[in-house]
Structure formats: C-alpha cells, structure tokens
Design an enzyme around this catalytic site. Structure first.
Site, PDB file in Angstrom:
ATOM      1  N   TYR A  71     131.946  58.409  19.889  1.00 37.16           N
ATOM      2  CA  TYR A  71     133.694  58.492  20.565  1.00 37.16           C
ATOM      3  C   TYR A  71     133.589  58.915  21.841  1.00 37.16           C
ATOM      4  O   TYR A  71     133.046  59.821  22.081  1.00 37.16           O
ATOM      5  CB  TYR A  71     134.230  59.409  19.180  1.00 37.16           C
ATOM      6  CG  TYR A  71     135.177  58.464  18.709  1.00 37.16           C
ATOM      7  CD1 TYR A  71     136.817  57.954  19.146  1.00 37.16           C
ATOM      8  CD2 TYR A  71     135.042  58.583  17.269  1.00 37.16           C
ATOM      9  CE1 TYR A  71     136.856  57.000  18.264  1.00 37.16           C
ATOM     10  CE2 TYR A  71     135.928  57.521  16.625  1.00 37.16           C
ATOM     11  CZ  TYR A  71     137.252  57.080  16.585  1.00 37.16           C
ATOM     12  OH  TYR A  71     138.002  55.933  16.817  1.00 37.16           O
TER      13      TYR A  71
ATOM     14  N   GLU B 285     137.465  58.459  23.097  1.00 37.57           N
ATOM     15  CA  GLU B 285     138.635  58.088  23.908  1.00 37.57           C
ATOM     16  C   GLU B 285     138.891  59.447  24.786  1.00 37.57           C
ATOM     17  O   GLU B 285     138.437  59.598  25.268  1.00 37.57           O
ATOM     18  CB  GLU B 285     139.887  59.307  22.681  1.00 37.57           C
ATOM     19  CG  GLU B 285     140.013  57.983  21.526  1.00 37.57           C
ATOM     20  CD  GLU B 285     140.868  58.331  20.163  1.00 37.57           C
ATOM     21  OE1 GLU B 285     141.300  59.957  20.468  1.00 37.57           O
ATOM     22  OE2 GLU B 285     141.204  58.065  19.273  1.00 37.57           O
TER      23      GLU B 285
ATOM     24  N   ASP C 185     146.142  35.190  34.227  1.00 34.18           N
ATOM     25  CA  ASP C 185     145.128  35.850  32.118  1.00 34.18           C
ATOM     26  C   ASP C 185     143.583  34.642  32.903  1.00 34.18           C
ATOM     27  O   ASP C 185     144.090  33.109  32.579  1.00 34.18           O
ATOM     28  CB  ASP C 185     145.611  35.058  31.795  1.00 34.18           C
ATOM     29  CG  ASP C 185     144.688  34.916  30.362  1.00 34.18           C
ATOM     30  OD1 ASP C 185     143.208  35.342  30.360  1.00 34.18           O
ATOM     31  OD2 ASP C 185     145.326  34.580  29.059  1.00 34.18           O
TER      32      ASP C 185
ATOM     33  N   THR D 249     138.292  38.211  29.231  1.00 40.78           N
ATOM     34  CA  THR D 249     137.287  38.321  28.247  1.00 40.78           C
ATOM     35  C   THR D 249     136.709  38.265  28.911  1.00 40.78           C
ATOM     36  O   THR D 249     136.189  37.754  30.414  1.00 40.78           O
ATOM     37  CB  THR D 249     137.220  37.205  26.776  1.00 40.78           C
ATOM     38  OG1 THR D 249     136.703  35.594  28.186  1.00 40.78           O
ATOM     39  CG2 THR D 249     138.560  36.970  26.623  1.00 40.78           C
TER      40      THR D 249
HETATM   41  C1  LIG Z   1     140.275  33.245  24.829  1.00 37.08           C
HETATM   42  C2  LIG Z   1     141.913  33.661  25.128  1.00 37.08           C
HETATM   43  C3  LIG Z   1     142.479  35.215  25.581  1.00 37.08           C
HETATM   44  C4  LIG Z   1     141.784  35.902  24.050  1.00 37.08           C
HETATM   45  O1  LIG Z   1     140.216  35.888  23.702  1.00 37.08           O
HETATM   46  P1  LIG Z   1     140.488  37.102  22.274  1.00 37.08           P
HETATM   47  O2  LIG Z   1     139.116  37.597  22.904  1.00 37.08           O
HETATM   48  O3  LIG Z   1     140.268  35.751  21.849  1.00 37.08           O
HETATM   49  O4  LIG Z   1     141.073  37.521  22.126  1.00 37.08           O
HETATM   50  C5  LIG Z   1     143.297  35.300  26.091  1.00 37.08           C
HETATM   51  N1  LIG Z   1     143.889  34.290  27.323  1.00 37.08           N
HETATM   52  C6  LIG Z   1     143.443  33.147  27.227  1.00 37.08           C
HETATM   53  C7  LIG Z   1     144.000  32.509  28.385  1.00 37.08           C
HETATM   54  C8  LIG Z   1     142.104  32.956  26.409  1.00 37.08           C
HETATM   55  O5  LIG Z   1     141.875  31.455  26.531  1.00 37.08           O
END
Ligand SMILES: *Cc1c(COP(=O)(O)O)cnc(C)c1O
Length: 411
Positions: free
Chosen positions: A49, A51, A195, A221
């Site tokens: 753990y 945190e 993103d 990710t």
């Molecule tokens: C895959 C993806 C995510 C989120 O991924 P997870 O790990 O499945 O929550 C966020 N934004 C975009 C554009 C994605 O393609």
C-alpha cells in the site's frame, strides 16, 4: 500454482494464451507487452500500500516503492519533455477524470470530439461520468472529408466558451493539429486537454506531433501504442502539478498500483531506446499497407486513408454491419472491433463500420508482406460470409500463419 489450486481460472487463462497465439489481433488499442513488463506487473509490489506520493505517504515501509515511482515519473517527463508527470491513474479514463477534477466544477462546460467521429466515452458521453457531471458539447468531422474542421471547432469554441477543450480520439486515423487546438483554446479562454491514449507511442517516436508544448494537460494510457501495462498517466505544466496530484489522491483514487507503476517505468525505459522508433514506424507503415490493400479490394475507408496506427472501414456498400463483420472475422481468427462511422445511422451496439490497427501484429514481427495476406483473408471472409467450408479453410490458414509469429518467442 494456479494449475493445481484454481483449475477454472488456470484453464481460462491457458485458453486465452492459446487464442492470442493462434489468432491475429487488429484491435488498435491492444498490444503485446514485453516479458519484463509482464514480470513487473506480476510482482510482489502488488502487496504494497502506498497512498500518497514519494516521501509523503500515508503508509510506512514505502522507501522502495518511493524509488520506483520517482523513477517512473522521471522517465515519463524525459520521454515526453514534460514539466510534471503523475503515473498513478489506474486507467486512461481515470487520467481524464483527474484532469476534469483539477480544473472543472460540476456543471462546467467542456467541448470535445463526438463519439461517432472518434471521441472517447470520457469526452462527455451521456452514459459516462463526464456527461453526467459536466456540460458537454461536441465537435465532429467534416461530412465530406471526414477530417477535423478547425474553422468549425473554432466557431463552436468561441460561441460556447467552454472551460475545457478536449482533443484526441479513439478512432480518428488522421494527424491532429495540437498547435491549432491550442490557438483555439487560447482565443476561447479555455484550458486544453490533449488525450493521446492511442497515439502516445507515435508521439514518443516523433511520427505524430507532440501536444506537450501546446496543451496545459496531456492524458494517456500506457497500454496502447506505448506497449506498457494496462494503466494511465497525466502530464502537465508545473503550475498544475499539485492540483493534479491531489485530484488523483485523495480526489478520485486511493492507493496506487505499485506493480503497475513499476511496469510503467519499465515500458518508459523501453520507449526511450532507439528500437522503439523503428517499431512505431513499422506499425504505421504496416497500417498504411493494410489500409491500402483493403481499399484496393473495394472497401471505402473513412477519410480515405490513415496517417497513424489505425483506420475505420465503411461497410455500408458490403451488406454487412460492423457487428456482423466483427463476429464473422472472429470466427476465422481475426480479432477486430465494430466502430461507429461519422454520422452513423446505426447504434453503437451494431454500427456500420469496423476499426483496425497494427500495434499488436507489428509487435509480433509482421511486416508489409504479411499485411497483404491479412487483407486477402479479411476480404475472402466477407465475400464468402455464408460459405462455411471456405470460412473453415481461412481459419486453418490464419491459425497456421499466426503461430509462425509467437507472442513470446522462445528466448
Ligand atoms: C482508450 C482511451 C481512453 C481510456 O482508456 P481506459 O484505460 O480504457 O480507461 C481514454 N481516451 C481515449 C481517447 C482512448 O482511446
């Protein structure tokens, strides 16, 4: 060992391993991690753990995990040229949630890409927290070119005045102009979140422009083109460092997954090595080749092609839905996923399109020559969708072919 103590899970896992080995994965969000990433993910760090953050934990005994998280953060910053990194998000969705939590209040406006054009659930979809807690509006692609129309996005941004603009997508096959997005955000007085969940590996390799100089926040990710463990991370300017850290913990998560953070660090180091650029280049070359081979067999590709690791096929003129094509291809050993087309009349559960990408097959060592074969099988299966003997024969060929490219070659 699982083999003796839990037959149910052991056997399902074994079957999954056989399936991954004997089929071809064209899901662009999937990849095959290195043995080292698997080793770290399956390590005793899962017992710990932690945190809080290195040097400021709410639990004792954290000196070694502190070292691991510091290394992961340092490597992430170096890899992307970022001022600050938080490597604790359990997933890409949590990475996005942490950014929203840092800069938005419930009811604030966001402007993001519509899901049918390639946006993600966390970009304001009604069924997702992002659509429930915030007030989303959407931009889409141009009907003709099926590419982003920055003039329209600018108009939308200036009239809506959102607090956050989100760019980046799950199924957009073209290069995204992050510098243009940052100009639009600045004009509209909005914060920009880029993103890069899908294209992070391409960004590291310099094949896709980086959003880091342009966006206040970059989320991603680690498990898609970046080829790390299943997880997420956030990059931001120093001024937002303490904000994002407290948004992640205590805001939306408790203890970080230290085994996954160790695996993230391992994959960041892999990505810093010279071979990584060659891998990403091959991924994109394979994708362009697969795409043109499929187009050459009479399929319409959304936006007419691809600049990255994925593309979407329009199946409307083929008399088959995305769902049917996904199931048909799976029956012969090609794993894909159905996908909405821009302005798709069908529901997300059925769809008129199918999405394909090459990160996983490129990790297995496949090159342009193999793309020709795969395109041929995809076309043959769709042409003979009701002919069981033909489908059986294709499945046999694919199985033999896939096994020639082991997911973990003998050392
Ligand atoms: C895959 C993806 C995510 C989120 O991924 P997870 O790990 O499945 O929550 C966020 N934004 C975009 C554009 C994605 O393609």
């Amino acid at each position: 060992m699982l083999r003796e103590t839990d037959r149910e899970i052991y056997l399902a896992l074994k079957k999954e391993k056989e399936k991954q080995s004997a089929t071809i994965t064209l899901i662009p969000s999937e990849n095959i991690v290195s043995r080292e990433v698997l080793e770290a993910t399956g390590s005793i760090l899962t017992n710990k753990y932690a945190e809080g953050y290195p040097g400021k934990r709410y639990y004792g005994g954290c000196s070694h995990v502190d070292e691991i998280e510091r290394i992961a953060v340092e490597r992430a910053c170096k890899l992307f040229g970022a001022e600050h990194a938080n490597v604790q998000p359990h997933s890409g969705s949590q990475a996005n949630m942490s950014v929203y939590y840092t800069v938005l209040k419930p009811g604030d406006k966001i402007l993001a890409m519509h899901m049918s054009a390639g946006g993600h659930l966390t970009h304001g979809v009604a069924a997702n927290f992002s659509g429930l807690f915030y007030k989303p509006s959407f931009y889409t692609v141009d009907r003709e070119s099926e590419m982003l129309d920055y003039g329209k996005i600018r108009e939308a941004a200036l009239s809506l005045k959102p607090r956050v603009i989100v760019c980046g997508a799950s199924s957009y096959s073209r290069t995204i102009d992050f510098s243009m997005f940052s100009q639009i955000a600045a004009e509209a007085g909005a914060i920009l979140l880029a993103d890069i969940a899908h294209i992070a590996g391409l960004v590291v390799a310099g094949i896709h422009p980086s959003p880091v100089p342009h966006a206040q926040f970059v989320s991603s990710t680690t498990h898609k083109t970046l080829r790390g463990p299943r997880g997420g991370f956030v990059l931001c300017r120093s001024e937002y460092a303490s904000g994002i850290n407290s948004a992640l913990m205590p805001g939306i998560q408790g203890g970080p997954l230290m085994h996954v953070i160790a695996a993230k660090a391992v994959s960041f180091r892999d990505a810093l090595r010279p071979g990584f650029k060659a891998y990403q280049e091959q991924t994109v070359n394979n994708c362009k080749k697969l795409c043109s081979e499929i187009a050459g067999r009479g399929y319409r590709i959304v936006s007419g092609g691809t600049d990255n690791h994925l593309f979407v096929i329009d199946l409307v003129n083929k008399g088959i839905t995305g769902l049917e094509a996904q199931e048909l291809l799976e029956s012969v050993g090609i794993i894909t996923n159905k996908n909405l087309l821009p302005f798709d009349p069908l529901s997300p559960k059925v769809t008129s399109g199918i999405r394909m990408g090459t990160p996983s097959i490129t990790s297995r060592g496949m090159k342009e020559r193999e793309m020709e074969k795969i395109a041929g099988w995809i076309h043959e299966a769709i042409e003979h969708k009701d002919n069981n003997p033909v489908l059986k024969d294709i499945k046999k060929q694919i199985r033999r072919f896939a096994l020639e490219y082991p997911i973990y070659p003998a050392a």
